[in-house]
Design an enzyme around this catalytic site. Structure first.
Site, PDB file in Angstrom:
ATOM      1  NE  ARG A 244       1.625  -2.402  -3.885  1.00 33.46           N
ATOM      2  CZ  ARG A 244       0.933  -1.704  -4.755  1.00 33.46           C
ATOM      3  NH1 ARG A 244      -0.205  -1.134  -4.399  1.00 33.46           N
ATOM      4  NH2 ARG A 244       1.360  -1.568  -5.985  1.00 33.46           N
TER       5      ARG A 244
ATOM      6  CD  GLU B  73       8.915 -16.183 -13.124  1.00 34.50           C
ATOM      7  OE1 GLU B  73       9.091 -15.018 -12.713  1.00 34.50           O
ATOM      8  OE2 GLU B  73       9.842 -16.921 -13.442  1.00 34.50           O
ATOM      9  N   PRO B  74       2.849 -15.054 -12.893  1.00 35.41           N
ATOM     10  CG  PRO B  74       0.668 -15.811 -13.190  1.00 35.41           C
ATOM     11  CD  PRO B  74       2.094 -16.174 -13.472  1.00 35.41           C
ATOM     12  N   GLY B  75       1.785 -12.813 -10.325  1.00 31.60           N
ATOM     13  CA  GLY B  75       1.540 -12.699  -8.887  1.00 31.60           C
ATOM     14  C   GLY B  75       0.301 -11.850  -8.661  1.00 31.60           C
ATOM     15  NE  ARG B  76       0.831  -5.511  -9.407  1.00 31.69           N
ATOM     16  CZ  ARG B  76       1.496  -4.802  -8.486  1.00 31.69           C
ATOM     17  NH1 ARG B  76       0.860  -4.265  -7.484  1.00 31.69           N
ATOM     18  NH2 ARG B  76       2.809  -4.620  -8.596  1.00 31.69           N
TER      19      ARG B  76
ATOM     20  CB  CYS C 262       6.167   7.609  15.372  1.00 27.74           C
ATOM     21  SG  CYS C 262       5.173   7.040  16.745  1.00 27.74           S
ATOM     22  CD  GLU C 263       9.056   6.864   9.935  1.00 29.63           C
ATOM     23  OE1 GLU C 263       9.333   7.754   9.124  1.00 29.63           O
ATOM     24  OE2 GLU C 263       9.901   6.225  10.577  1.00 29.63           O
TER      25      GLU C 263
ATOM     26  CE1 TYR D 215       4.981  -8.558  -5.062  1.00 33.71           C
ATOM     27  CE2 TYR D 215       3.169  -7.665  -6.352  1.00 33.71           C
ATOM     28  CZ  TYR D 215       4.280  -8.472  -6.257  1.00 33.71           C
ATOM     29  OH  TYR D 215       4.705  -9.176  -7.351  1.00 33.71           O
TER      30      TYR D 215
ATOM     31  CE1 TYR E 108       7.758   0.062  -4.786  1.00 37.51           C
ATOM     32  CE2 TYR E 108       5.694  -0.774  -3.912  1.00 37.51           C
ATOM     33  CZ  TYR E 108       7.011  -0.970  -4.251  1.00 37.51           C
ATOM     34  OH  TYR E 108       7.563  -2.203  -4.065  1.00 37.51           O
TER      35      TYR E 108
HETATM   36  N1  LLP Z   1       8.595 -13.120 -11.118  1.00 38.75           N
HETATM   37  C1  LLP Z   1       9.609 -12.473 -10.539  1.00 38.75           C
HETATM   38  C2  LLP Z   1      10.974 -12.964 -10.711  1.00 38.75           C
HETATM   39  C3  LLP Z   1       9.356 -11.312  -9.775  1.00 38.75           C
HETATM   40  O1  LLP Z   1      10.372 -10.671  -9.198  1.00 38.75           O
HETATM   41  C4  LLP Z   1       8.028 -10.843  -9.623  1.00 38.75           C
HETATM   42  C5  LLP Z   1       7.744  -9.618  -8.868  1.00 38.75           C
HETATM   43  C6  LLP Z   1       6.990 -11.587 -10.215  1.00 38.75           C
HETATM   44  C7  LLP Z   1       7.319 -12.722 -10.989  1.00 38.75           C
HETATM   45  C8  LLP Z   1       5.524 -11.236 -10.080  1.00 38.75           C
HETATM   46  O2  LLP Z   1       5.221 -10.029 -10.651  1.00 38.75           O
HETATM   47  P1  LLP Z   1       3.698  -9.521 -10.761  1.00 38.75           P
HETATM   48  O3  LLP Z   1       2.947 -10.488 -11.627  1.00 38.75           O
HETATM   49  O4  LLP Z   1       3.106  -9.496  -9.407  1.00 38.75           O
HETATM   50  O5  LLP Z   1       3.830  -8.186 -11.347  1.00 38.75           O
HETATM   51  N2  LLP Z   1       6.268  -4.694  -4.414  1.00 38.75           N
HETATM   52  C9  LLP Z   1       5.771  -4.149  -5.672  1.00 38.75           C
HETATM   53  C10 LLP Z   1       5.852  -5.163  -6.807  1.00 38.75           C
HETATM   54  C11 LLP Z   1       7.258  -5.646  -7.054  1.00 38.75           C
HETATM   55  C12 LLP Z   1       7.325  -6.819  -8.006  1.00 38.75           C
HETATM   56  C13 LLP Z   1       8.581  -7.588  -7.806  1.00 38.75           C
HETATM   57  N3  LLP Z   1       8.668  -8.791  -8.551  1.00 38.75           N
HETATM   58  C14 LLP Z   1       4.364  -3.600  -5.453  1.00 38.75           C
HETATM   59  O6  LLP Z   1       3.904  -3.577  -4.317  1.00 38.75           O
HETATM   60  O7  LLP Z   1       3.733  -3.135  -6.401  1.00 38.75           O
END
Ligand code: LLP
Length: 406
Positions: A304, A266-269, A335-336, A364, A308
């Site tokens: 972000r 499940e890639p996102g980033r 205003c932070e 994100y 973080y």
């Molecule tokens: N699958 C599930 C169930 C997830 O909760 C996530 C991300 C992903 C896949 C995708 O993960 P990735 O491939 O993008 O690492 N907001 C944070 C990242 C939090 C990730 C949460 N879950 C940031 O800005 O770095």
């Protein structure tokens, strides 16, 4: 970007503005896919919609053969709107309400249950065709403590010794198709880590398969594949990651007699982070003991750094060749005092009207933005593969902020 002028985009559409390269999305999808398929052709990809949920972008990813991993009903809807079929959607919510779970059940969308209790509360409405539970593999990793999603302190998933009861309950309830899920942390650049967590989930699946007598259709190792944010950081070696992960996957499947289940990811980033640049305008520069470059891009758009302490590379887009540098922090209109998207960087001496560019803004960013200080959210533009620009989300207006007031 792909032949389009980003300064031209800022002029045409105004700022703050997110500009995304379709070409780069396609490249990222193809690299990831081909590296894994090369070693294990039963690898299946579900794009994590939470990373960037613009359906116009999801549809580019879906055209590359990716399904969708959704964490809410709205994310399911975005995936559907983008053309992803229910059978290619995984619902992986966290502490979701029964009504949300039921929404997925009614549409025959496979659910990654975060806990046995979630499964129990849904079971009175019917049994899903496919049941998968989320494992807490006991450890995880992430670029910041806030994005580690496994280990003793994590709110996600179930410990491995509690998993077999859950699968037994599903089996006794008549479920015949099973998967197992895990998501242990985000933005990791170390191939060995991915092999290590893959071994953990297969150990859990192997034991359960044997003790309960069930087969797994898929083993879902989640997301987490990182991208470099700092100029000197090395990218994740995706070839090595694919080789190590598929090697341990095949070995463990053999050891436990699991057959050839789908290796799900499940890639996102990795897919979307480096496809997008966030553009802003410098409103005002303050030079006292420190220099603050005040822009229309703040923590309301890019949370972000405040949340973080994350690093994003920032440039002054109309002064890329300037040698007249100064140490400055880039801030927004909020205003932070945490409203700083870059701290103490060496940047060209900026002036009001300059355009800033913030890199790696595809993941994100819009999804974590807010309307804090009653600031409307930015517009989004896609640079299509043919080089033409297209508005894919209009800028919010003050009227949008009023739209929910009754
Ligand atoms: N699958 C599930 C169930 C997830 O909760 C996530 C991300 C992903 C896949 C995708 O993960 P990735 O491939 O993008 O690492 N907001 C944070 C990242 C939090 C990730 C949460 N879950 C940031 O800005 O770095």
């Amino acid at each position: 970007m792909d032949g389009a002028s980003l300064l031209g985009m800022a002029k045409k559409y105004g700022t703050p503005l997110l500009v995304t390269s379709e070409k780069r999305i396609v490249e990222n999808c193809r690299i990831l896919r081909s590296e894994f398929i090369k070693y294990y052709d039963n690898t299946s990809f579900k794009y994590a919609v939470k990373t960037n949920s613009n359906p116009k972008l999801i549809s580019v990813i879906a055209n590359e053969g990716f399904g969708a991993d959704a964490s809410s009903v709205a994310e399911i809807s975005f995936a559907r709107y983008a053309g992803v079929k229910n059978s290619n959607i995984l619902f992986s919510p966290n502490y979701a309400s029964v009504s949300e779970l039921k929404y997925a059940l009614d549409r025959n969308i496979a659910i990654n249950f975060d806990d046995i209790g979630q499964f129990q509360s849904l079971s009175k409405y019917g049994m899903p065709d496919v049941v998968s539970f989320r494992l807490n593999p006991g450890f995880g990793r992430g670029e910041f403590p806030g994005i580690v999603t496994a280990g003793p302190g994590a709110k996600f998933g179930m410990p491995s010794d509690k998993m077999s009861r859950a699968y037994k309950m599903a089996k006794d309830g008549g479920v015949k198709r099973f998967g197992m899920h895990m998501m242990a942390g985000s933005n990791v650049l170390d191939p060995e880590y991915f092999a290590a967590i893959t071994a953990r989930i297969l150990d859990a699946a192997g034991k359960i398969s044997k003790s309960i007598g069930i087969d797994f259709e898929f083993i879902d190792i989640g997301g987490g594949l990182g991208v470099p944010y700092r100029p000197n950081e090395k990218p994740l070696d995706i070839e090595r990651t694919a080789r190590l992960v598929t090697k341990v996957f095949k070995e463990k499947c053999g050891e436990y007699g699991l057959g050839e289940p789908a290796l799900m990811m499940e890639p996102g980033r990795y897919i979307i982070a480096d496809t997008t640049v966030l553009l802003g305008t410098v409103n005002h520069v303050k030079r006292y003991s420190r220099t603050f470059i005040g822009t229309d891009v703040g923590m309301n758009i890019l949370l972000r750094p405040a949340l973080y302490n994350a690093y994003h590379e920032v440039a002054i887009a109309n002064r890329m060749d300037s040698k007249n540098l100064e140490k400055a922090s880039v801030t927004g209109e909020i205003c932070e005092n945490t409203d700083m998207i870059a701290k103490d960087r060496m940047l060209p001496r900026a002036e009001g009207g300059d355009i800033i560019a913030v890199f790696n803004s595809g993941a994100y960013v819009y999804g974590m933005s807010s309307q804090y200080n009653s600031r409307p959210r930015p517009a989004e533009v896609l640079i299509r593969s043919c080089g033409k620009d297209k508005l894919i989300r209009r800028r919010e207006t003050t009227l949008d902020l009023f739209s929910t007031i009754v």
